[in-house]
Scaffold this motif. Structure first.
Motif, short mmCIF file in Angstrom:
data_model
loop_
_atom_site.label_atom_id
_atom_site.label_comp_id
_atom_site.label_asym_id
_atom_site.label_seq_id
_atom_site.Cartn_x
_atom_site.Cartn_y
_atom_site.Cartn_z
N ILE A 89 -28.69 27.15 45.67
CA ILE A 89 -28.33 25.79 45.27
C ILE A 89 -27.33 25.88 44.13
O ILE A 89 -27.57 26.59 43.15
N LYS A 90 -26.23 25.16 44.25
CA LYS A 90 -25.15 25.28 43.28
C LYS A 90 -24.66 23.91 42.83
O LYS A 90 -24.43 23.03 43.66
N PHE A 91 -24.54 23.73 41.51
CA PHE A 91 -24.00 22.49 40.94
C PHE A 91 -22.73 22.81 40.17
O PHE A 91 -22.68 23.75 39.38
N LYS A 125 -29.93 30.42 28.72
CA LYS A 125 -28.78 29.71 28.15
C LYS A 125 -28.25 28.64 29.11
O LYS A 125 -27.13 28.16 28.97
N MET A 126 -29.09 28.29 30.05
CA MET A 126 -28.70 27.30 31.06
C MET A 126 -28.44 25.93 30.43
O MET A 126 -29.28 25.40 29.69
N PRO A 127 -27.28 25.32 30.69
CA PRO A 127 -27.02 23.97 30.19
C PRO A 127 -27.80 22.95 31.00
O PRO A 127 -28.28 23.25 32.10
N LYS A 128 -27.91 21.74 30.48
CA LYS A 128 -28.59 20.67 31.22
C LYS A 128 -27.63 20.02 32.19
O LYS A 128 -26.41 20.01 31.98
N ILE A 178 -42.06 35.60 46.46
CA ILE A 178 -40.87 34.77 46.25
C ILE A 178 -40.29 35.05 44.87
O ILE A 178 -41.02 35.18 43.89
N VAL A 179 -38.97 35.15 44.81
CA VAL A 179 -38.26 35.32 43.54
C VAL A 179 -37.39 34.08 43.33
O VAL A 179 -36.57 33.74 44.18
N ILE A 180 -37.60 33.40 42.20
CA ILE A 180 -36.81 32.21 41.88
C ILE A 180 -36.00 32.50 40.62
O ILE A 180 -36.54 32.90 39.59
N SER A 181 -34.69 32.31 40.70
CA SER A 181 -33.82 32.61 39.56
C SER A 181 -32.82 31.49 39.32
O SER A 181 -32.53 30.70 40.21
N SER A 182 -32.33 31.44 38.09
CA SER A 182 -31.27 30.49 37.74
C SER A 182 -30.23 31.23 36.91
O SER A 182 -30.56 32.17 36.18
N GLU A 183 -28.99 30.81 37.03
CA GLU A 183 -27.92 31.43 36.26
C GLU A 183 -26.78 30.45 36.02
O GLU A 183 -26.60 29.49 36.79
N PHE A 184 -26.03 30.69 34.95
CA PHE A 184 -24.88 29.85 34.61
C PHE A 184 -23.68 30.77 34.43
O PHE A 184 -23.70 31.68 33.60
N ASP A 185 -22.65 30.55 35.25
CA ASP A 185 -21.47 31.43 35.20
C ASP A 185 -20.25 30.77 34.57
O ASP A 185 -19.12 31.15 34.81
N ARG A 186 -20.52 29.74 33.76
CA ARG A 186 -19.47 28.99 33.06
C ARG A 186 -18.72 28.01 33.96
O ARG A 186 -17.98 27.16 33.48
N GLU A 187 -18.88 28.12 35.23
CA GLU A 187 -18.24 27.18 36.16
C GLU A 187 -19.27 26.38 36.94
O GLU A 187 -19.00 25.28 37.40
N SER A 188 -20.44 26.94 37.08
CA SER A 188 -21.48 26.27 37.86
C SER A 188 -22.87 26.81 37.50
O SER A 188 -23.01 27.88 36.92
N ARG A 241 -29.17 8.60 35.96
CA ARG A 241 -29.17 10.03 35.68
C ARG A 241 -29.52 10.27 34.22
O ARG A 241 -29.33 9.42 33.38
N SER A 242 -30.03 11.48 33.99
CA SER A 242 -30.31 11.89 32.62
C SER A 242 -30.11 13.39 32.52
O SER A 242 -29.99 14.09 33.54
N ALA A 243 -30.04 13.90 31.30
CA ALA A 243 -29.86 15.34 31.08
C ALA A 243 -31.13 16.06 31.50
O ALA A 243 -32.21 15.81 30.97
N VAL A 244 -31.01 16.95 32.47
CA VAL A 244 -32.16 17.63 33.06
C VAL A 244 -32.08 19.14 32.87
O VAL A 244 -31.02 19.73 33.08
N SER A 245 -33.18 19.75 32.48
CA SER A 245 -33.28 21.20 32.40
C SER A 245 -33.74 21.73 33.75
O SER A 245 -34.86 21.46 34.19
N VAL A 246 -32.87 22.46 34.43
CA VAL A 246 -33.20 23.02 35.73
C VAL A 246 -34.41 23.96 35.63
O VAL A 246 -35.29 23.94 36.49
N ASN A 247 -34.44 24.77 34.59
CA ASN A 247 -35.56 25.70 34.41
C ASN A 247 -36.88 24.94 34.27
O ASN A 247 -37.91 25.35 34.84
N GLN A 248 -36.86 23.83 33.53
CA GLN A 248 -38.07 23.03 33.35
C GLN A 248 -38.51 22.41 34.66
O GLN A 248 -39.71 22.39 34.99
N ILE A 249 -37.55 21.90 35.43
CA ILE A 249 -37.87 21.30 36.73
C ILE A 249 -38.49 22.34 37.65
O ILE A 249 -39.49 22.07 38.34
N LEU A 250 -37.93 23.54 37.68
CA LEU A 250 -38.47 24.60 38.53
C LEU A 250 -39.90 24.96 38.11
O LEU A 250 -40.77 25.19 38.96
#
Length: 259
Positions: A250-252, A147-150, A176-186, A113-122
């Motif tokens: 999709i949730k991590f 402000k998405m963490p890796k 298609i609408v593709i979005s990402s968000e970080f709610d401090r828990e996931s 595993r490595s630190a991955v930017s979800v926005n970059q992958i998308l």
């Protein structure tokens, strides 16, 4: 160029073909009996199913070649034999691709595993899908949380998972609408399309192997996407309304986040 002119060469060729076929069977059996496969009957069933067609094609092609070359009449030309060889070679490539895919999915928990930017992958997924997006004339809108963490993931596999989910929407919709968000828990990724939606009776089958509502496709894309996402502690779900569209979520969890 293959040489099919002498009897010793033919004997050597047939022996080689049969040995290759046996080796493939052994490889399949070894893959199916690894320690990590012992408790995954579904996985074994899918692997066996996927290998069956190319193995049968190789067997039939080699039998046709042997029958033609050993026939005293030899009605067909050498071009026919080379065509059969080409088919065998193609099916051999198919087998290698199948084994590679299943091997990677089967060993998910062992991959680095490595630190991955979800926005970059998308963004990379959309770039890879550009030919499909243009061909299907699909409008793509993105709304990424800057402000998405890796995340600690395997970049190649998570990209493959996202690719399969987005491709599924590209093939059935024009927006298609593709979005990402970080709610401090996931971390949450949403892929929403305006396609035909999924009927209630089919919704339980979406992540089932070989289920597809398209004329082409293996029906394994979303199955593998789910396997990959869940192997990293993630979740994938969807909400669909018939004739209105579908949204995949999709949730991590925070435990997978690289601080």
């Amino acid at each position: 160029m293959y040489s099919l002119t002498t009897e010793p060469d033919l004997n050597f060729f047939f022996l080689t073909m049969k040995l290759c076929y046996v080796k493939i069977i052994i490889l399949k059996e070894v893959s199916m009996n690894k320690e990590e496969l012992k408790n995954d009957d579904e996985f074994i069933s899918i692997l066996t199913h996927e290998l069956k067609n190319p193995l049968n094609a190789i067997k039939i092609s080699s039998q046709l070649m042997e029958k033609e070359i050993r026939s005293p009449k030899k009605l067909n030309s050498q071009d026919y034999l080379l065509e059969l060889l080409s088919k065998i070679d193609k099916q051999g490539d198919n087998i290698l691709n199948i084994l590679d895919t299943f091997s990677r999915v089967n060993k998910l928990r062992f991959l680095e595993r490595s630190a991955v930017s979800v926005n970059q992958i998308l963004s990379e997924v959309l770039e890879n899908l550009r030919p499909f997006i243009i061909n299907f004339n699909v409008k793509i809108l993105t709304d990424y949380d800057l402000k998405m963490p890796k995340l600690l993931l395997n970049p190649g596999l998570i990209k493959e998972a996202f690719y399969n989910v987005v491709l599924n929407s590209v093939q059935v919709s024009d927006s298609i609408v593709i979005s990402s968000e970080f709610d401090r828990e996931s971390v949450i990724i949403r892929i929403r399309d305006n396609g035909p939606g999924i009927s209630p009776e089919n919704q339980a089958k979406v992540f089932t192997p070989y289920f597809t509502m398209k004329k082409t496709g293996s029906g394994l894309g979303l199955y593998f996407a789910k396997k990959i996402i869940e192997s990293y502690g993630g979740e994938i779900s969807f909400h669909s309304i018939l004739n209105s569209g579908t949204e995949f979520k999709i949730k991590f969890k925070v435990s997978e986040i690289k601080e």
